[in-house]
Scaffold this active site. Structure first.
Site, PDB file in Angstrom:
ATOM      1  N   TYR A 133      49.756 -61.007   6.609  1.00 51.92           N
ATOM      2  CA  TYR A 133      50.282 -60.682   7.903  1.00 51.92           C
ATOM      3  C   TYR A 133      51.124 -61.760   8.386  1.00 51.92           C
ATOM      4  O   TYR A 133      50.124 -62.956   8.806  1.00 51.92           O
ATOM      5  CB  TYR A 133      48.825 -60.406   8.965  1.00 51.92           C
ATOM      6  N   LYS A 161      52.680 -57.721   5.734  1.00 47.76           N
ATOM      7  CA  LYS A 161      53.238 -57.409   6.842  1.00 47.76           C
ATOM      8  C   LYS A 161      54.304 -58.207   7.448  1.00 47.76           C
ATOM      9  O   LYS A 161      53.552 -59.323   7.966  1.00 47.76           O
ATOM     10  CB  LYS A 161      51.852 -56.807   7.815  1.00 47.76           C
ATOM     11  N   THR A 163      56.246 -59.173  10.135  1.00 48.33           N
ATOM     12  CA  THR A 163      56.963 -58.817  11.581  1.00 48.33           C
ATOM     13  C   THR A 163      57.441 -60.254  11.923  1.00 48.33           C
ATOM     14  O   THR A 163      57.192 -61.113  12.594  1.00 48.33           O
ATOM     15  CB  THR A 163      55.453 -58.857  12.381  1.00 48.33           C
ATOM     16  N   GLY A 185      57.353 -54.976  10.711  1.00 53.15           N
ATOM     17  CA  GLY A 185      56.207 -55.081  11.705  1.00 53.15           C
ATOM     18  C   GLY A 185      56.764 -54.947  13.200  1.00 53.15           C
ATOM     19  O   GLY A 185      56.195 -54.780  14.163  1.00 53.15           O
TER      20      GLY A 185
HETATM   21  C1  NAY Z   1      49.407 -55.725  15.079  1.00 49.52           C
HETATM   22  O1  NAY Z   1      48.787 -56.433  14.238  1.00 49.52           O
HETATM   23  O2  NAY Z   1      48.949 -55.004  16.008  1.00 49.52           O
HETATM   24  C2  NAY Z   1      50.902 -55.884  14.952  1.00 49.52           C
HETATM   25  O3  NAY Z   1      51.594 -57.047  14.875  1.00 49.52           O
HETATM   26  C3  NAY Z   1      51.844 -54.631  14.943  1.00 49.52           C
HETATM   27  C4  NAY Z   1      53.161 -55.066  15.454  1.00 49.52           C
HETATM   28  C5  NAY Z   1      53.495 -55.274  16.698  1.00 49.52           C
HETATM   29  N1  NAY Z   1      53.362 -56.387  17.282  1.00 49.52           N
HETATM   30  C6  NAY Z   1      52.746 -57.112  18.160  1.00 49.52           C
HETATM   31  C7  NAY Z   1      52.734 -58.418  18.426  1.00 49.52           C
HETATM   32  O4  NAY Z   1      52.306 -56.177  19.060  1.00 49.52           O
HETATM   33  O5  NAY Z   1      54.455 -53.033  16.773  1.00 49.52           O
HETATM   34  C8  NAY Z   1      54.452 -54.373  17.168  1.00 49.52           C
HETATM   35  C9  NAY Z   1      55.019 -54.732  18.750  1.00 49.52           C
HETATM   36  O6  NAY Z   1      54.407 -54.364  19.505  1.00 49.52           O
HETATM   37  C10 NAY Z   1      56.303 -53.859  19.074  1.00 49.52           C
HETATM   38  O7  NAY Z   1      57.356 -53.909  18.026  1.00 49.52           O
HETATM   39  C11 NAY Z   1      56.847 -53.957  20.530  1.00 49.52           C
HETATM   40  O8  NAY Z   1      57.480 -55.278  20.554  1.00 49.52           O
END
Ligand code: NAY
Length: 289
Positions: A133, A161, A163, A185
């Site tokens: 992650y 994953k 992000t 992500g």
């Molecule tokens: C998680 O572990 O829940 C995630 O990282 C999911 C990815 C999300 N990141 C965070 C920090 O919440 O879905 C994204 C994010 O919320 C979305 O793109 C809005 O910015």
């Protein structure tokens, strides 16, 4: 393991206790209404880093029971307490989770060797597969292509994953590792991930519009990029508003408006401001959420 995964939201009451029935409702909405392909459990969106080990286990257990094999399950077990990560990894593996995932260890400036050892320790202790992650914006850990190369040498590391908004790195990873799973992500950048050939996406906002994410993903795979972009515009109109009103609080409030008991967030996050309720109701109406 491919497709759209919701990063599962977890309902809490105002004492920070898990609302079990609410959690089951959020899960059902993901499966029955949003029709996502899987759930990413105890990630950032699950407010994982504010929970006790027992609460994390309880969430793994309820989710496994409620889904009952209907969708794929990834258990995020990462913790800078490596003993806890191992304990959670064993627990989720015994429950039958399809794969583990662990955030890169954060806060202290761990060396790459320490990060590598962290993943190897969890993998060895559990025998399960691992999805790295990577979320540099929150962890401050930005791995190089060479470092991904080293981690990917372990066949139990089945994917990442990702992000991040570095699409050059994403393209390099995709080309070099056609057989590793890459999940996009950032929901607001889903189309760019899809065009880059990711295997799936994991996101918080899919709890409220996973159906749109599925459309984007499938359209891109069928070469209908212009149509996918139109759907991404709609999704981003929603996301923009959600971010403006407060990410997790608003996602939960949208579900609450729809009659799904998503509870509130856990302190130290501040709970949803009731003055914003009308704006949320309008969002639900305008976008038919
Ligand atoms: C998680 O572990 O829940 C995630 O990282 C999911 C990815 C999300 N990141 C965070 C920090 O919440 O879905 C994204 C994010 O919320 C979305 O793109 C809005 O910015």
């Amino acid at each position: 393991m491919k497709g759209i995964f919701s990063a599962l939201l977890v309902p809490f009451d105002d004492q920070g206790r898990i609302k079990e029935q609410g959690l089951r409702e959020v899960i059902r909405n993901n499966i029955d209404v949003q029709q996502v392909d899987g759930l990413y459990v105890n990630g950032s969106s699950g407010e994982n880093f504010m929970l006790t080990t027992d609460q994390k286990k309880k969430i793994f257990e309820i989710t496994h029971e409620e889904t009952n094999g209907a969708v794929k399950l990834i258990a995020q077990v990462g913790s800078i307490n490596l003993d806890e990560a191992v304990e959670l990894g064993k627990y989720a593996t015994e429950l039958g989770y399809d794969s583990l995932s662990a955030v890169t260890p954060f806060y202290y400036k761990f060396t790459f060797d320490e990060i590598k050892n962290y993943y190897e320790t969890i993998i060895e202790a559990t025998g399960n597969n691992m999805i790295i992650y990577a979320i540099p914006a929150l962890t401050g850990v930005s791995m190089s292509l060479e470092q991904f190369d080293v981690l990917f040498q372990n066949e139990k590391v089945i994917g990442v994953k990702y992000t991040d908004g570095n699409f050059f790195m994403l393209e390099r990873l995709r080309k070099k590792y056609p057989n590793k799973l890459i999940y996009s992500g950032f929901d607001e950048m889903l189309i760019y991930g899809a065009v880059s050939g990711v295997d799936g996406a994991i996101g918080s906002t899919y709890n409220i519009h996973g159906n749109l994410a599925k459309q984007i993903f499938e359209m891109v795979q069928q070469g209908e990029v212009a149509s996918a972009y139109e759907v991404q515009h709609v999704m981003n109109d929603i996301i923009e508003k959600v971010l403006e009103l407060g990410l997790y609080q608003t996602l939960k409030e949208i579900l609450n408006v729809k009659g799904i008991d998503a509870g509130t967030v856990k302190q130290p996050m501040s709970s949803f401001d009731p003055a914003k309720r009308e704006a949320v109701e309008k969002l639900v109406r305008d976008f038919n959420l």
